[in-house]
Design a protein around this motif. Structure first.
Motif, short mmCIF file in Angstrom:
data_model
loop_
_atom_site.label_atom_id
_atom_site.label_comp_id
_atom_site.label_asym_id
_atom_site.label_seq_id
_atom_site.Cartn_x
_atom_site.Cartn_y
_atom_site.Cartn_z
N ALA A 187 0.84 -1.20 0.00
CA ALA A 187 0.00 0.00 0.00
C ALA A 187 0.88 1.25 0.00
O ALA A 187 0.68 2.19 0.77
N VAL A 199 2.95 1.44 4.09
CA VAL A 199 2.21 1.42 5.35
C VAL A 199 2.75 0.28 6.20
O VAL A 199 3.15 -0.77 5.68
N THR A 228 3.11 -5.97 6.03
CA THR A 228 2.66 -5.31 4.80
C THR A 228 3.70 -5.39 3.68
O THR A 228 3.33 -5.42 2.51
N VAL A 246 -6.39 1.20 3.57
CA VAL A 246 -5.65 2.44 3.40
C VAL A 246 -6.34 3.25 2.30
O VAL A 246 -6.59 2.73 1.21
N TYR A 299 -5.85 6.74 0.16
CA TYR A 299 -5.03 7.89 -0.22
C TYR A 299 -5.90 8.87 -1.00
O TYR A 299 -6.62 8.49 -1.91
N ALA A 321 -3.26 10.42 3.83
CA ALA A 321 -3.40 8.96 3.98
C ALA A 321 -4.22 8.67 5.22
O ALA A 321 -3.93 9.21 6.30
N LEU A 374 -5.53 5.40 7.54
CA LEU A 374 -5.28 3.98 7.81
C LEU A 374 -6.33 3.47 8.78
O LEU A 374 -6.69 4.17 9.74
N ALA A 378 3.70 4.35 9.17
CA ALA A 378 4.04 4.49 7.75
C ALA A 378 5.51 4.82 7.62
O ALA A 378 6.16 5.21 8.61
N GLU A 419 -3.86 8.69 10.68
CA GLU A 419 -3.86 9.55 9.49
C GLU A 419 -2.56 10.35 9.45
O GLU A 419 -1.99 10.69 10.48
#
Length: 288
Positions: free
Chosen positions: A22, A50, A87, A121, A123, A132, A134, A150, A273
């Motif tokens: 992501a 992320v 991730t 996520v 964007y 962003a 989350l 992130a 965020e």
């Protein structure tokens, strides 16, 4: 197989979102970069990815939760730690809606991690940058630990890092051992303006409660700002002189210390965020 990606535009702002991790492949404002750009299928050095269901390191890749021991796969083998969750290397599903890209993946179960965490996520490109959002939801039938973060590398609109100044409003630094695990009490931090020439970091810092900003500016008056309400920031300077400014909900080794670690009951959600914004003057950004 080509990793899915999406191109977003809002006025003079353009972003390319990559489904791997992501991550943000590129973010430009009027043609000038605000984040480190990368090519290839997956982001190198976690570039602009992320981090979940924990950011940073787990000491020895082992932790206890609710009295039960768990041993993760050591993804930082030179130190023996588990790094940055699950991730990196995960390809998210990707959906595009005008100026927004929505990515989703279910993380776990994995070795040493019996829970299922749904990570979403979103964007959104803005006139002056990108936001962003989350969101982590516990899909398990029992409580699960969780923290979000992130790994953006700030690019001061193409200017060399060593010509720039970092304006940084942290209140304390967390001392780390040689293997980058917290060691001792927090130390007061009082260096709000840091000349980056030759300066290197791999350090964790905490901020006062509320929204804070990290600004990387060039003497010409251009640069980039990261805005977040996440209380922790890891600063990391790569060997090739890129500066990662990593917003985190919890510090390194939180799965062991419990510091600022979230605990999600079944179905509960954790959100975070951050924004990346253009700077056009020496000391602050133009609000998006």
């Amino acid at each position: 197989m080509t990793t899915p990606e999406a191109r977003l535009r809002c006025g003079d702002t353009e972003a390319v979102i990559c489904a791997s991790g992501a991550s943000i492949r590129s973010l430009r404002r009027a043609g000038r970069p605000l984040l480190r750009e990368f090519s290839g299928e997956h982001p190198p050095e976690a570039a602009n990815a992320v981090l979940a269901p924990w950011p940073n390191r787990v000491d020895g890749a082992a932790f206890e939760f609710h009295g039960r021991p768990h041993r993760l796969r050591a993804t930082e083998p030179e130190r023996g730690h588990a790094l940055h969750g699950f991730t990196l290397g995960t390809v998210f599903t990707l959906r595009v809606d005008r100026e927004r890209a929505r990515l989703r993946a279910v993380l776990g179960p994995e070795e040493g991690w019996p829970w299922r965490i749904e990570l979403t996520v979103v964007y959104e490109v803005l006139p002056k940058g990108l936001r962003a959002r989350l969101s982590a939801r516990n899909l398990s039938e029992v409580a699960a630990p969780c923290a979000l973060g992130a790994h953006p590398y700030l690019d001061p609109q193409g200017r060399p890092l060593d010509e720039c100044t970092l304006f940084f409003d942290a209140t304390h630094r967390l001392p780390l051992s040689p293997s980058l695990i917290p060691l001792g009490e927090r130390e007061p931090w009082s260096e709000p303006a840091i000349a980056m020439r030759g300066r290197g970091f791999d350090d964790a810092f905490v901020h006062a409660p509320g929204v804070h900003e990290v600004c990387l500016t060039h003497p010409e008056g251009r640069g980039v700002a990261l805005r977040s309400a996440m209380p922790w920031t890891q600063l990391y300077t790569s060997p090739h002189r890129w500066l990662a400014v990593e917003p985190m909900m919890a510090p390194p080794n939180a799965l062991n210390t419990g510091c600022d670690l979230g605990v999600l009951g079944p179905g509960e959600i954790l959100t975070a965020e951050y924004s990346v914004l253009e700077i056009r003057n020496e000391r602050g950004y133009l609000a998006a």
